[in-house]
Motif scaffolding. Sequence first.
Motif, short mmCIF file in Angstrom:
data_model
loop_
_atom_site.label_atom_id
_atom_site.label_comp_id
_atom_site.label_asym_id
_atom_site.label_seq_id
_atom_site.Cartn_x
_atom_site.Cartn_y
_atom_site.Cartn_z
N GLY A 199 0.82 -1.20 0.00
CA GLY A 199 0.00 0.00 0.00
C GLY A 199 0.86 1.26 0.00
O GLY A 199 1.81 1.38 -0.77
N ASP A 200 0.52 2.18 0.88
CA ASP A 200 1.25 3.45 0.99
C ASP A 200 2.37 3.40 2.03
O ASP A 200 2.99 4.43 2.32
CB ASP A 200 0.28 4.59 1.35
CG ASP A 200 -0.77 4.81 0.27
OD1 ASP A 200 -0.45 4.59 -0.92
OD2 ASP A 200 -1.92 5.18 0.62
N SER A 201 2.62 2.24 2.59
CA SER A 201 3.63 2.12 3.63
C SER A 201 5.03 2.45 3.11
O SER A 201 5.39 2.07 1.99
CB SER A 201 3.63 0.70 4.21
OG SER A 201 4.67 0.53 5.14
N GLU A 202 5.78 3.15 3.92
CA GLU A 202 7.18 3.45 3.59
C GLU A 202 8.12 2.42 4.23
O GLU A 202 9.33 2.50 4.05
CB GLU A 202 7.54 4.86 4.08
CG GLU A 202 6.75 5.97 3.39
CD GLU A 202 7.02 6.00 1.90
OE1 GLU A 202 8.18 5.75 1.49
OE2 GLU A 202 6.08 6.28 1.14
#
Length: 222
Positions: free
Chosen positions: A185-188
């Motif tokens: 997803g948008d996880s860094e």
Amino acid sequence: MNGATAYLVAAAGCLIAVAGVVVAVLALRAGRRRTARAPGAPVRDPFRSTDDDADALRGDPRTLKPGDLVEIRHTSYGVRGTLRFSEGAWGWTEHLLDDAHGTRLWLSVEEDPDLELVLWTAVPETDVAPGPVELDFGGRRYRRDESGQARFTATGSTGLDPTGTVRYYDYVSADGSPLSFEAYGDSERWEVGTGERLHRAEVLIYPQATDGADDQATGRVG
């Protein structure tokens, strides 16, 4: 033999020769029709029969699903959940496994074009980030193999939403050992895994009957 008789004999010989040529051409065309591949039909791997024999004896890793049991190097694991990835026309599968002692591993199944089985162990904490062409990790030097973004669908207890995206970087060392980085997803946050390639004979599948219910969860189980 008079001239008329000789002429008839010669003419008959010519007709027989022509008939032979026509029969040969028709036979050749018929043979081509039998061997021609229908438009859109898949090309069969000439070595697939070997895989079929192994699948019949040891189970087919391509059909693994949550609830099944798998034995790897004489250790039994349950399949807790499954992630199916797609990137264009390419796809692969990862299965979350655990054993009686609570050890959790991931098994990836891919055909590219041969069947590739890799057992992955999650690395809890690391400050190594993907991107460079080469990087050092765990005493090995790895070279970047491929990277991209794929979509996934999840079934069972994977710890992820039912659908989503993942960015990935795959590296390989000189001895063939794989290293993987994934961010969902948008996880860094990059999830890191070291892999061991498995021989087909090291994997034994025990399919289990299920009622079709899938336990969906959120938050990746590492």
